[in-house]
Write an enzyme that holds these catalytic residues in place. Structure first.
Site, PDB file in Angstrom:
ATOM      1  N   GLY A 102       0.817  -1.212   0.000  1.00  0.00           N
ATOM      2  CA  GLY A 102       0.000   0.000   0.000  1.00  0.00           C
ATOM      3  C   GLY A 102       0.847   1.258   0.000  1.00  0.00           C
ATOM      4  O   GLY A 102       1.970   1.258   0.485  1.00  0.00           O
ATOM      5  N   CYS A 103       0.299   2.347  -0.575  1.00  0.00           N
ATOM      6  CA  CYS A 103       1.032   3.617  -0.624  1.00  0.00           C
ATOM      7  C   CYS A 103       0.919   4.391   0.689  1.00  0.00           C
ATOM      8  O   CYS A 103       1.830   5.109   1.079  1.00  0.00           O
ATOM      9  CB  CYS A 103       0.504   4.500  -1.745  1.00  0.00           C
ATOM     10  SG  CYS A 103       1.149   4.042  -3.351  1.00  0.00           S
ATOM     11  N   VAL A 104      -0.219   4.295   1.347  1.00  0.00           N
ATOM     12  CA  VAL A 104      -0.412   5.062   2.585  1.00  0.00           C
ATOM     13  C   VAL A 104      -0.837   4.111   3.706  1.00  0.00           C
ATOM     14  O   VAL A 104      -1.757   3.329   3.519  1.00  0.00           O
ATOM     15  CB  VAL A 104      -1.486   6.163   2.406  1.00  0.00           C
ATOM     16  CG1 VAL A 104      -1.719   6.901   3.705  1.00  0.00           C
ATOM     17  CG2 VAL A 104      -1.056   7.140   1.327  1.00  0.00           C
TER      18      VAL A 104
ATOM     19  N   ASN B  43       4.776  11.065   2.358  1.00  0.00           N
ATOM     20  CA  ASN B  43       4.569   9.914   3.236  1.00  0.00           C
ATOM     21  C   ASN B  43       5.428   8.737   2.775  1.00  0.00           C
ATOM     22  O   ASN B  43       6.114   8.094   3.577  1.00  0.00           O
ATOM     23  CB  ASN B  43       3.086   9.549   3.216  1.00  0.00           C
ATOM     24  CG  ASN B  43       2.779   8.307   4.018  1.00  0.00           C
ATOM     25  OD1 ASN B  43       2.923   8.303   5.236  1.00  0.00           O
ATOM     26  ND2 ASN B  43       2.386   7.234   3.344  1.00  0.00           N
TER      27      ASN B  43
END
Lengths: 104, 177
Positions: A102-104, B43
């Site tokens: 996942g990216c976040v 992030n």
């Protein structure tokens, strides 16, 4: 895919060194993997690792940092202290799981 | 599964020994859809052990202004790539000008983002701060908009001018959004 001897047992690892078989992991293996990357496991580290393994079992994929914080309840700041620099990958490595996708 | 032979354990390279990488993001937009690229990339960078600075300028100030950061909007207007999820049919631009369309489009986008468990902007900014990102506000924008540090997210390091930003971004990769 190759076999590597970690903490006295043969485990399957990928070309980078991440374990590929969920059930070959043990706490002893985790201790060895952690020391390979200069981390000494404490109870708090193990809370994170246990969460990751449980979550992987339920979800079929490795939790992202955000998920470890929002679902696992461990503050992001602390994750960076426990597993410096690249916490998500380091946690996954010690937990015997693939890198998170996942990216976040 | 094919296995070869038992080999000495390979240890992943987590880059602990390599030179510290740095990325500076410049956030110049206050549209909801333009706030997310920097937040998501920052992030990712922080999670990869990269040092991150974010410089907010012009409409990007809305991302750290506590009066606006929770209410960024998304407009269909000017976005010719606008189509509904699962469809490739573009919506007419004129629709975007109808009363209530911006609120509608904003809610749709927020829902889609939330469905992916991506936090809203204020929570995201706080999360990046917890991960070690440093935030800078542009002096010219602050003066132009009549803001003070009290209007901004507490994690903002300072209000700096452009030459200070150029200094602090020396040797860093810079991404303008």
């Amino acid at each position: 895919m190759s076999l590597a001897t970690i903490a006295g047992r043969d485990v399957h690892v990928d070309e980078e060194g991440f374990m590929t078989e969920y059930d070959e992991w043990s706490e002893e293996v985790a201790g060895q993997l952690a020391s390979n990357i200069a981390i000494e496991l404490t109870d708090r580290h193990m809370e994170v690792i246990d969460f990751l393994r449980e979550d992987y079992k339920a979800q079929g994929e490795t939790a992202t940092l955000r998920r470890v914080t929002t679902v696992g309840g461990i503050p992001t700041k602390e994750l960076f202290q426990l597993f410096p620099k690249k916490p998500a990958k380091k946690m996954a490595y010690i937990a015997g799981l693939p890198k998170p996708k996942g990216c976040v | 599964m094919t296995t070869t032979q038992t080999a000495p354990a390979v240890v992943p390279d987590f880059g602990d020994e390599t030179e510290q990488r740095r990325i500076c993001f410049i956030c110049s937009k206050g549209n909801l859809d333009m706030a997310y690229p920097a937040l998501i990339m920052a992030n990712g960078a922080l999670g990869e052990g990269v040092e991150v600075d974010i410089f907010f300028t012009f409409w990007g100030m809305d991302m750290i202004n506590k009066g606006t950061w929770g209410d960024l909007q998304f407009s269909m207007l000017g976005n010719t790539a606008m189509h509904m999820k699962g469809s490739t049919k573009h919506l007419p631009q004129g629709l975007g000008g109808l009363p209530g369309m911006t609120a509608f489009a904003t809610n749709m986008l927020k829902k889609q983002i939330a469905d992916l468990d991506v936090p809203e902007v204020p929570e995201f900014v706080q999360m990046l701060h917890d991960m070690g990102a440093r935030f800078w506000a542009c002096k010219l924008s602050v003066d132009m908009m009549g803001l003070t540090k009290d209007d901004m997210f507490e994690g903002v390091e300072d209000i700096i001018n452009v030459s200070e930003f150029i200094e602090l971004s020396e040797g860093s990769q810079v991404i303008f959004i």
